[in-house]
Enzyme design. Structure first.
Site, PDB file in Angstrom:
ATOM      1  N   MET A  40      -7.360  31.828  -2.869  1.00 13.49           N
ATOM      2  CA  MET A  40      -7.087  31.006  -4.055  1.00 13.49           C
ATOM      3  C   MET A  40      -7.871  31.536  -5.257  1.00 13.49           C
ATOM      4  O   MET A  40      -8.065  30.815  -6.247  1.00 13.49           O
ATOM      5  CB  MET A  40      -7.435  29.538  -3.791  1.00 13.49           C
ATOM      6  CG  MET A  40      -6.596  28.942  -2.660  1.00 13.49           C
ATOM      7  SD  MET A  40      -6.391  27.164  -2.779  1.00 13.49           S
ATOM      8  CE  MET A  40      -8.083  26.633  -2.678  1.00 13.49           C
ATOM      9  N   GLY A  46     -17.471  36.611   0.135  1.00  7.85           N
ATOM     10  CA  GLY A  46     -16.764  36.171   1.348  1.00  7.85           C
ATOM     11  C   GLY A  46     -15.339  36.688   1.341  1.00  7.85           C
ATOM     12  O   GLY A  46     -14.862  37.304   2.308  1.00  7.85           O
ATOM     13  N   HIS A  47     -14.642  36.447   0.213  1.00 10.51           N
ATOM     14  CA  HIS A  47     -13.279  36.977   0.081  1.00 10.51           C
ATOM     15  C   HIS A  47     -13.278  38.500   0.226  1.00 10.51           C
ATOM     16  O   HIS A  47     -12.438  39.093   0.902  1.00 10.51           O
ATOM     17  CB  HIS A  47     -12.693  36.651  -1.291  1.00 10.51           C
ATOM     18  CG  HIS A  47     -12.549  35.187  -1.599  1.00 10.51           C
ATOM     19  ND1 HIS A  47     -13.271  34.570  -2.583  1.00 10.51           N
ATOM     20  CD2 HIS A  47     -11.749  34.247  -1.061  1.00 10.51           C
ATOM     21  CE1 HIS A  47     -12.923  33.298  -2.642  1.00 10.51           C
ATOM     22  NE2 HIS A  47     -12.004  33.059  -1.729  1.00 10.51           N
ATOM     23  N   GLN A  71      -1.860  22.073  -1.168  1.00 11.42           N
ATOM     24  CA  GLN A  71      -2.955  21.756  -0.242  1.00 11.42           C
ATOM     25  C   GLN A  71      -4.023  20.858  -0.858  1.00 11.42           C
ATOM     26  O   GLN A  71      -5.031  20.574  -0.226  1.00 11.42           O
ATOM     27  CB  GLN A  71      -3.565  23.032   0.351  1.00 11.42           C
ATOM     28  CG  GLN A  71      -4.377  23.879  -0.610  1.00 11.42           C
ATOM     29  CD  GLN A  71      -4.868  25.154   0.081  1.00 11.42           C
ATOM     30  OE1 GLN A  71      -4.090  26.030   0.438  1.00 11.42           O
ATOM     31  NE2 GLN A  71      -6.172  25.265   0.271  1.00 11.42           N
ATOM     32  N   GLY A 156     -10.855  33.835   6.896  1.00  9.18           N
ATOM     33  CA  GLY A 156     -12.278  33.683   7.168  1.00  9.18           C
ATOM     34  C   GLY A 156     -12.553  32.559   8.148  1.00  9.18           C
ATOM     35  O   GLY A 156     -11.881  31.523   8.123  1.00  9.18           O
ATOM     36  N   ASP A 159     -13.316  28.702   7.062  1.00  8.07           N
ATOM     37  CA  ASP A 159     -12.329  27.627   7.218  1.00  8.07           C
ATOM     38  C   ASP A 159     -11.838  27.688   8.666  1.00  8.07           C
ATOM     39  O   ASP A 159     -10.719  28.137   8.940  1.00  8.07           O
ATOM     40  CB  ASP A 159     -11.191  27.819   6.215  1.00  8.07           C
ATOM     41  CG  ASP A 159     -11.697  27.774   4.789  1.00  8.07           C
ATOM     42  OD1 ASP A 159     -11.758  26.684   4.223  1.00  8.07           O
ATOM     43  OD2 ASP A 159     -12.077  28.830   4.243  1.00  8.07           O
ATOM     44  N   VAL A 185     -19.515  34.763   5.423  1.00  8.73           N
ATOM     45  CA  VAL A 185     -20.513  35.443   4.597  1.00  8.73           C
ATOM     46  C   VAL A 185     -21.366  34.372   3.901  1.00  8.73           C
ATOM     47  O   VAL A 185     -20.824  33.416   3.334  1.00  8.73           O
ATOM     48  CB  VAL A 185     -19.847  36.366   3.551  1.00  8.73           C
ATOM     49  CG1 VAL A 185     -20.889  37.000   2.641  1.00  8.73           C
ATOM     50  CG2 VAL A 185     -19.016  37.443   4.250  1.00  8.73           C
ATOM     51  N   SER A 194     -18.667  29.993  -1.231  1.00  6.74           N
ATOM     52  CA  SER A 194     -17.450  29.213  -1.472  1.00  6.74           C
ATOM     53  C   SER A 194     -17.190  29.189  -2.966  1.00  6.74           C
ATOM     54  O   SER A 194     -18.135  29.109  -3.766  1.00  6.74           O
ATOM     55  CB  SER A 194     -17.641  27.772  -0.969  1.00  6.74           C
ATOM     56  OG  SER A 194     -16.647  26.930  -1.516  1.00  6.74           O
TER      57      SER A 194
HETATM   58  P1  AMP Z   1      -9.999  30.406  -0.376  1.00  2.38           P
HETATM   59  O1  AMP Z   1      -9.865  31.206  -1.622  1.00  2.38           O
HETATM   60  O2  AMP Z   1     -11.145  29.433  -0.396  1.00  2.38           O
HETATM   61  O3  AMP Z   1      -8.696  29.776   0.059  1.00  2.38           O
HETATM   62  O4  AMP Z   1     -10.381  31.434   0.771  1.00  2.38           O
HETATM   63  C1  AMP Z   1      -9.545  32.532   1.052  1.00  2.38           C
HETATM   64  C2  AMP Z   1      -9.975  33.148   2.343  1.00  2.38           C
HETATM   65  O5  AMP Z   1     -11.328  33.578   2.246  1.00  2.38           O
HETATM   66  C3  AMP Z   1      -9.923  32.144   3.514  1.00  2.38           C
HETATM   67  O6  AMP Z   1      -9.415  32.809   4.666  1.00  2.38           O
HETATM   68  C4  AMP Z   1     -11.356  31.758   3.678  1.00  2.38           C
HETATM   69  O7  AMP Z   1     -11.684  31.345   4.995  1.00  2.38           O
HETATM   70  C5  AMP Z   1     -12.063  33.050   3.309  1.00  2.38           C
HETATM   71  N1  AMP Z   1     -13.430  32.757   2.913  1.00  2.38           N
HETATM   72  C6  AMP Z   1     -13.849  31.906   1.960  1.00  2.38           C
HETATM   73  N2  AMP Z   1     -15.192  31.860   1.918  1.00  2.38           N
HETATM   74  C7  AMP Z   1     -15.630  32.698   2.882  1.00  2.38           C
HETATM   75  C8  AMP Z   1     -16.932  33.095   3.355  1.00  2.38           C
HETATM   76  N3  AMP Z   1     -18.053  32.599   2.826  1.00  2.38           N
HETATM   77  N4  AMP Z   1     -16.997  33.973   4.367  1.00  2.38           N
HETATM   78  C9  AMP Z   1     -15.867  34.487   4.933  1.00  2.38           C
HETATM   79  N5  AMP Z   1     -14.617  34.157   4.527  1.00  2.38           N
HETATM   80  C10 AMP Z   1     -14.505  33.274   3.524  1.00  2.38           C
END
Ligand code: AMP
Length: 292
Positions: A40, A46-47, A71, A156, A159, A185, A194
């Site tokens: 997103m 992390g991303h 969502q 990741g 989630d 991460v 996050s």
């Molecule tokens: P999001 O943008 O929050 O929807 O996250 C996109 C992807 O990045 C999802 O698969 C998350 O699980 C992963 N993700 C977000 N934060 C982390 C993190 N700290 N470590 C590993 N993966 C992450």
């Protein structure tokens, strides 16, 4: 150079040009692998760890950046969710081949009638606190899988329930992509990265450390007893200043069913809590210490 597509048609044209021999027909063939990393945006390390893993394993890497309105519940943070596509594309330069950033009005038009919904796994934890959330996730992930047709799709473990739900959807619908889970991460002090951490004040960020600390303590003292681990996790979080606990659970990592008493298998501890106005989640694997 990273190229940006903002419509499905543009993405398909781009992929036809740069990745004519990639995609599911070449499943298993390293030289032609296509990887997808759904996000997103508001990218952080992390991303980027997911994107780097995709880069290592695939010839062509597509990162989607889409703040998925399906969502978010009406009372959630859709409007204020951080968005900065220019910065995201700059961060992905040299790492991703294509950024797919559709706009919400065309990717989720009001006339759409189809929802992809995974039963059971979505009833607890995040699903119980955020009704409809996972339907929004799986509907958009299914669309992304259809438009990109990757060999591998990266999620990741941050989630954790989302990863389980997507794995289940992929298996049930015979999605030909491999679903790859990647480790959480964290910042040096333990806070899981996050995009929502940007909402935290310095004091709230300090309070938020209670989540990772409580999880680490329970992981460090894990003796196989899920009931007592859950009780300790809950007590630690309930006593943490500035933290309003939503759930603190110890579950089977595959079924996400709550565990009770002493068991032999692995377990997963998951927490969700609100700090200030920000809802945070974190989790960890519970496994016996490996003694030398
Ligand atoms: P999001 O943008 O929050 O929807 O996250 C996109 C992807 O990045 C999802 O698969 C998350 O699980 C992963 N993700 C977000 N934060 C982390 C993190 N700290 N470590 C590993 N993966 C992450």
């Amino acid at each position: 150079m990273t190229q940006v597509a903002d419509t499905v048609a543009d993405l398909r044209l781009l992929l036809a040009a740069i990745a004519p021999h990639t995609g599911v027909v070449h499943l298993g063939d390293d030289a032609h692998r296509l990887g997808l990393v759904p996000t997103m945006g508001a990218l952080h390390d992390g991303h980027l760890s997911l994107v780097r893993r995709a880069r290592d394993e695939c010839r062509v890497v597509v990162v989607s950046v889409f703040v998925n309105p399906l969502q978010f519940a009406p009372d959630e943070d859709l409007a204020r969710y951080p968005r900065d596509l220019t910065r995201d594309v700059a961060l992905l330069d040299g790492l991703a081949d294509v950024v797919f950033a559709p706009d919400a009005a065309t990717f989720t038009p009001p006339e759409r009638r189809t929802t992809v919904s995974v039963a059971g796994l979505t009833a607890t934890l995040e699903g119980a606190s955020r009704p409809g959330h996972f339907d929004g996730v799986t509907t958009i992930v299914a669309k992304l899988l259809n438009v990109v047709a990757p060999d591998r799709v990266y999620f990741g473990e941050k989630d954790f329930q989302q990863l389980a739900v997507v794995r289940c959807m992929a298996a049930d619908l015979d999605v030909p992509a491999a679903v790859v889970g990647c480790p959480i991460v964290r910042d040096a002090d333990g806070l899981a990265l996050s995009s929502r951490n940007a909402y935290l004040t310095a004091a709230q960020r300090h309070d938020a450390l209670a989540l990772s600390r409580a999880l680490r303590e329970v992981a460090d003292t894990w003796d196989g007893d899920a009931t007592s681990a859950r009780r300790r996790l809950r007590r630690r979080l309930d006593g943490a200043p500035g933290v309003r606990v939503d759930y603190a659970e110890v579950v089977d990592p595959e079924t996400l069913a709550p565990l009770e008493g002493v068991g032999a298998g692995p377990a997963q501890a998951l927490v969700a809590a609100v700090v200030g106005t920000t809802r945070l989640i974190d989790n960890t694997r519970l496994e016996p210490a490996v003694r030398a």
